[in-house]
Enzyme design. Structure first.
Site, PDB file in Angstrom:
ATOM      1  N   CYS A 179      47.870  59.949  -4.403  1.00 36.54           N
ATOM      2  CA  CYS A 179      47.550  59.181  -3.192  1.00 36.54           C
ATOM      3  C   CYS A 179      46.500  59.928  -2.360  1.00 36.54           C
ATOM      4  CB  CYS A 179      48.811  58.928  -2.367  1.00 36.54           C
ATOM      5  SG  CYS A 179      48.432  57.921  -0.914  1.00 36.54           S
ATOM      6  N   ASP A 236      40.048  50.668 -12.565  1.00 37.10           N
ATOM      7  CA  ASP A 236      39.027  49.628 -12.783  1.00 37.10           C
ATOM      8  C   ASP A 236      39.202  48.809 -14.049  1.00 37.10           C
ATOM      9  OD1 ASP A 236      38.040  50.553 -10.441  1.00 37.10           O
ATOM     10  OD2 ASP A 236      35.999  50.916 -11.158  1.00 37.10           O
ATOM     11  N   ARG A 277      44.508  46.889  -8.875  1.00 39.92           N
ATOM     12  CA  ARG A 277      43.866  45.809  -8.109  1.00 39.92           C
ATOM     13  C   ARG A 277      43.524  44.597  -8.956  1.00 39.92           C
ATOM     14  NH1 ARG A 277      39.458  49.676  -5.963  1.00 39.92           N
ATOM     15  NH2 ARG A 277      39.931  50.457  -8.053  1.00 39.92           N
TER      16      ARG A 277
END
Ligand SMILES: Cc1cc2nc3c(=O)[nH]c(=O)nc-3n(C[C@H](O)[C@H](O)[C@H](O)COP(=O)(O)O)c2cc1C
Length: 321
Positions: A100, A202, A225
């Protein structure tokens, strides 16, 4: 592949995402074929102090297994105590957050700050591994910053500490989430370790998933994501890897139905008020790329009830007719 004793049936895992990859999102992703999911990070200190907020973050549904609980912190004994408490929620795996980048977390020497001390990473993994009877894994980045790219060293320290697998996000802490992602560091870690390596960063399409496997030789890939507002990415990945077929995204009305199912599920799990506030973000993800998306997002931030969300979904479907 297998993480310790835990068999993973499939090729793509859902990444932990605090504030978004809640139980409802994870369950929807599993329905679409996510092979393994990791819960939102939980503070080891908070857990040891009996923080009530942690319970919802820790709860796992049987339908989402195999699933990990992820802990963050910097003190091996506190992390081990927290892991013991987390075991009440029957995680299949305990994952340690070493990636993180948020200043709130790294400022407390946790998350990616741990990578500045491979020996502390070793201590945390070995102390937690001794405390629980499920596999312990670590999720790391490429390094803390561009001057200290030490993913291989940290991954080796985790392996020596008893980690059953390591996930590598190919970015440094100072990159946060900005491009470019470095998949080559994942290959280097894979070549250096005996335990499975999970590649992350990605993967936003089935083709990118195939390419990450091909370039790195990793044992599993993890999607973050790319699954937001698009949980069907998991079935696209499975289909492409199995048959080379690229499944199209579902038509917009179907996407709106999936959004509604996810939010309805979340409302049942955490209450309508909280779930609907959080649905604003999910609605924006599901409406990404649609004509008039900016205007739709502006409406999404007004959502308060399930009826508001249903009305917005109907409007989207009508607009596209
Ligand atoms: C909103 C958000 C929340 C995240 N929360 C966590 C977390 O709780 N624990 C963690 O290890 N990584 C967390 N991450 C990082 C992701 O797990 C993942 O490593 C990163 O997004 C790169 O993968 P992607 O390019 O597929 O998104 C988070 C990322 C995002 C975007």
């Amino acid at each position: 592949m297998q993480i310790g004793t835990v068999k993973i049936n499939g090729h793509a895992a859902l990444a932990p995402m605090a504030g978004v990859a809640d139980r409802a999102m994870r369950l929807i992703c599993v329905e679409f074929g996510a092979a393994y999911v990791v819960g939102e990070m939980v503070s080891s200190k908070g857990l040891c102090h009996g923080d009530k907020k942690s319970a919802e973050l820790l709860t796992l549904d049987d339908a989402e297994r195999p699933a990990a609980i992820q802990l963050f912190g910097d003190n091996p004994e506190i992390m081990a105590r927290a892991a013991t408490i987390a075991m009440q929620y029957k995680p299949d795996i305990i994952d340690i957050n070493m990636g993180c980048p948020a200043p709130k977390i790294t400022g407390n020497s946790s998350g990616c700050a741990l990578m500045r001390s491979p020996s502390l990473c070793f201590d945390i993994v070995s102390t937690v591994s001794r405390a629980v009877n499920v596999p312990v894994t670590a999720k790391i980045r490429k390094g803390f910053d561009s001057n200290t790219v030490n993913a291989v060293e940290v991954a080796l320290a985790c392996q020596e500490g008893g980690a059953a697998a390591v996930t590598v996000h190919g970015r440094t802490r100072d990159q946060m989430y900005a491009p470019p992602v470095d998949w080559d560091i994942i290959r280097k870690v894979k070549e250096s370790l005996r335990i499975p390596v999970i590649g992350n960063g990605d993967v936003n399409s089935a083709k990118e998933a195939a390419r990450l496997y091909e370039l790195t030789g990793c044992d599993l890939i993890m999607v973050g994501r790319g699954a937001l507002g698009a949980p069907w990415i998991f079935s696209q990945i499975e289909e492409y890897l199995a048959n080379g077929t690229l499944l199209p995204d579902p038509p917009v009305p179907k996407r709106m139905q999936i959004l509604l199912s996810q939010v309805t599920l979340a409302a049942g799990l955490k209450g309508e008020r909280v779930a609907l506030l959080e649905s604003r973000r999910h609605a924006a993800y599901y409406m990404r790329g649609l004509p008039g998306a900016a205007a739709l997002r502006a409406k999404a931030v007004q959502i308060k009830t399930l009826d508001d969300l249903k009305a917005l979904c109907n409007e989207v479907c009508k607009l596209l007719k």
